[in-house]
Write a protein that holds these residues in place. Structure first.
Motif: not given
Length: 388
Positions: A241-242, A245
């Protein structure tokens, strides 16, 4: 117990300085498990040092308990084994009651605000006393008047037509967290109470207890598991996810990983396996990738701590004060057995990273270590020595 508090780092940042962000600067264990009349000064980076049995884990447990109470949790959710928190050799009174006392100080725009809590562990678990003070003025005080009733009598500062307001509050939650629902804020005294209570709650809310478990980090994990858990079991999914981001923070993570893991590291990534799971990998830059399953315990613990220090509440399993802007909050990381499996190079690199993030006001780091001689005299690091 002795404390070494070197000068604060001079690193500057365009973001709000730590001074205006509420943060806990002292932990008090007046009577808690093996601690009596103990107080620990906390800086941006604090190492609780001492041999096994000195009470390092106990201190972190007390801090986490205060944080959960500050977040609105009920006392029976926080202290699942309250009898273990009662001071050693404490004897019950005539009513068979035993308990413990903990507290803290939160600094911020309102200056130092103190919170002290008395908890009865036996025969029934309940909060029997609480005091919130600022500049020597008692802003909130509660006491158990009738053991047959599940409430305490509270009195808070008003400074209006009446100096204080009295009312019952439930005995299973921290009164400080309930004040915004009870105090109108019409007088200067009431507004002072609300400001102090908000400062304490904000300081306590954003706490992440971290103790990475390498054995679980090596296996593929389900995708979409959410924010990072305290044991960092789902590290690979969080990386998935990161990584996209925030490119800048991910680049910092890659650089930090290269400083603490063997061999070259050009990327830290996650690979979906097609069955709804994802595994973590280190990209070596020569077409070869090392799966997390092949990394040592120290490397995995190092990687997990680095990710925690470089992220924030939006990535970690914490419950920050949603009504307060992120720029006014500081994340406190509690790391038990921080130096477990880490070699000297890894623990130094992580401590330096914590100091850099702490200087910006984003992070406060409280860690338990067996020996902190390697960190003595380091700018930005407070060492607290605990004796068994």
């Amino acid at each position: 117990m002795s404390v070494s508090s070197p000068p604060s780092p001079t690193t500057t940042s365009p973001e709000p300085p730590t001074a205006i962000r509420p943060c806990v600067t002292e932990l008090r264990l007046s009577a808690f498990a093996g601690h009596r009349r103990a107080g620990f000064a906390l800086g941006p980076v604090t190492l609780l040092a001492g041999p096994s049995g000195a009470g390092k884990t106990t201190a972190l447990r007390a801090y986490e308990a205060l944080a959960r109470l500050g977040g609105g949790a009920a006392v029976d959710e926080v202290f699942l084994d309250a009898s273990a928190c009662v001071p050693d050799r404490a004897r019950p009174d005539a009513q068979r009651r035993r308990g413990f006392r903990i507290g803290c100080t939160a600094d911020g725009p309102e200056g130092p605000v103190r919170l002290d809590v008395a908890v009865q562990a036996e025969p029934e678990l309940r909060i029997v006393g609480e005091r919130l003070t600022s500049a020597g003025l008692v802003l909130l005080e509660t006491a158990l008047r009738d053991p047959a009733r599940r409430c305490v009598q509270a009195a808070w500062h008003t400074a209006g037509s009446a100096p204080v307001t009295r009312a019952p509050l439930p005995d299973d939650r921290l009164g400080t967290t309930l004040l915004p629902l009870r105090v109108a804020g019409k007088t200067d005294g009431q507004r002072r109470v609300l400001a102090a209570a908000e400062q304490m709650v904000v300081a306590l809310r954003s706490v992440f207890a971290c103790d990475p478990r390498p054995g679980r980090m090596r296996s593929p994990v389900p995708m979409g598991s959410g924010r990072l858990l305290g044991g960092c079991d789902n590290l690979a999914d969080v990386l998935w996810r990161t990584r996209t981001e925030c490119g800048r923070r991910h680049a910092l993570l890659v650089a930090a990983t290269g400083a603490g893991c063997a061999g070259p590291v050009t990327d830290v990534l996650a690979e979906p396996l097609g069955d709804g799971t994802v595994r973590g990998l280190l990209d070596r830059g020569d077409g070869f990738r090392t799966p997390f399953a092949r990394l040592g315990d120290g490397e995995l613990r190092y990687l997990a701590h680095a990710l925690v220090l470089l992220t924030g509440p939006g990535v970690l399993e914490v419950d920050p004060a949603g009504e307060v802007p992120a720029a006014m909050q500081t994340l406190t990381v509690l790391a038990d057995a921080f130096d477990r499996s880490l070699d000297p190079r890894q623990r130094r690199a992580l401590t330096d990273l914590a100091v850099r993030m702490g200087a910006r006001g984003h992070i406060r780091f409280v860690a338990a270590v067996a020996d902190a001689s390697w960190a003595e005299g380091t700018d930005g690091v407070t060492v607290v020595h605990l004796d068994p």
